[in-house]
Scaffold this active site. Structure first.
Site, PDB file in Angstrom:
ATOM      1  N   CYS A   1       2.089   2.393  -9.476  1.00  0.00           N
ATOM      2  CA  CYS A   1       3.315   1.635  -9.681  1.00  0.00           C
ATOM      3  C   CYS A   1       3.066   0.185 -10.069  1.00  0.00           C
ATOM      4  O   CYS A   1       3.885  -0.684  -9.777  1.00  0.00           O
ATOM      5  CB  CYS A   1       4.195   1.693  -8.442  1.00  0.00           C
ATOM      6  SG  CYS A   1       3.396   1.051  -6.957  1.00  0.00           S
TER       7      CYS A   1
ATOM      8  N   CYS B   1      -4.139  -1.118  -1.894  1.00  0.00           N
ATOM      9  CA  CYS B   1      -4.319   0.332  -1.945  1.00  0.00           C
ATOM     10  C   CYS B   1      -4.467   0.724  -3.406  1.00  0.00           C
ATOM     11  O   CYS B   1      -3.629   0.361  -4.243  1.00  0.00           O
ATOM     12  CB  CYS B   1      -3.112   1.003  -1.303  1.00  0.00           C
ATOM     13  SG  CYS B   1      -2.916   2.750  -1.655  1.00  0.00           S
TER      14      CYS B   1
ATOM     15  N   CYS C   1       0.861  -1.174   0.000  1.00  0.00           N
ATOM     16  CA  CYS C   1       0.000   0.000   0.000  1.00  0.00           C
ATOM     17  C   CYS C   1       0.903   1.230   0.000  1.00  0.00           C
ATOM     18  O   CYS C   1       2.113   1.108  -0.183  1.00  0.00           O
ATOM     19  CB  CYS C   1      -0.990  -0.007   1.169  1.00  0.00           C
ATOM     20  SG  CYS C   1      -0.250   0.145   2.793  1.00  0.00           S
TER      21      CYS C   1
END
Length: 254
Positions: free
Chosen positions: A197, A190, A118
């Site tokens: 990413c 998350c 996250c």
């Protein structure tokens, strides 16, 4: 000789789960969401189905409360669809009860590492790491990291202590800190981490769980505590479901 008559009770009504899942499109959607939360476009692409058909059947599953939605914490315009595992288990148990069948849980297998990611590695990923270690009896290597690591939230420590699990010793880590050995599975918990990413989180299996961030919950302490408890309980269900999945698949880490 007097004949013996065996009187069987009439069959119970067909469980709603069988009506819902007997449709091939809905079955495929649930099979896909069983692994990872998805956006509509991703479901269309992965299942090679038109958007109107996917949206129609998602609507049916939402109405039946087997599928729920969550607006992305990163971009409120993005909607993630997720399987409600608790509701699905309840429906599945209704099928077993109707036919008087028992239920046995498949054993967890030894695999790893599994990396939970996250943004700050302060709550959700820390909780998921602890649940995986606990529920697998230590047979699965569990780790967590954040894209911008901070400090583990005291309320995360508190709600896990309520469940009998100590995470007070766990520390926030960055992705570079857990780069080796390479993970077999990466689970983003998350939306921001997933959308920012995703390309850099390499693993044979990459999954996403769209879990609302309890850290951002507003209100007094009791309301914030309730948000952390909700995240804790949701992550327990998700991790237990992941262990069930890992018992029926093999992952090539080479």
């Amino acid at each position: 000789m007097t004949g013996i008559n065996h009187h069987h009770p009439s069959a119970p009504p067909m469980p709603e789960a069988l009506r819902l899942l007997s449709d091939e499109t809905r079955w495929r959607l649930i099979g896909e969401l069983r692994w990872s939360d998805r956006q509509v476009g991703e479901l269309c692409e992965r299942l090679d189905l038109p958007q109107n058909l996917v949206s129609y059947h998602l609507g049916i599953l939402r109405q039946a409360r087997l599928v729920r939605t969550h607006r992305s914490d990163a971009d409120g315009r993005v909607l993630y669809y997720a399987l409600d595992l608790a509701a699905l288990q309840q429906q599945w148990q209704s099928v077993g009860s109707a036919l008087a069948l028992g239920h046995t849980a498949p054993p967890a297998v030894i695999i790893g590492p599994v990396l939970f990611v996250c943004t700050h590695n302060s709550a959700r990923s820390q909780i998921a790491e602890a649940w995986l270690r606990h529920l697998s009896g230590g047979r699965v290597i569990a780790r967590s990291a954040g894209t911008f690591p901070a400090t583990v939230q005291p309320l995360a420590v508190q709600v896990m202590a309520e469940a009998g699990i100590d995470i007070g010793y766990q520390q926030a880590k960055g992705l570079a800190d857990v780069a080796a050995p390479a993970p077999a599975i990466v689970v983003t918990v998350c939306d921001l981490a997933r959308e920012e990413c995703a390309a850099t989180l390499q693993a044979p299996l990459r999954l996403h769980w769209s879990i609302p961030d309890p850290v951002t919950a507003s209100g007094d302490e009791s309301e914030r505590l309730a948000a952390f408890r909700a995240a804790r309980d949701e992550l327990r269900m998700r991790v237990a479901g992941l262990l069930d999945l890992l018992s029926v698949v093999s992952i090539n880490t080479n």
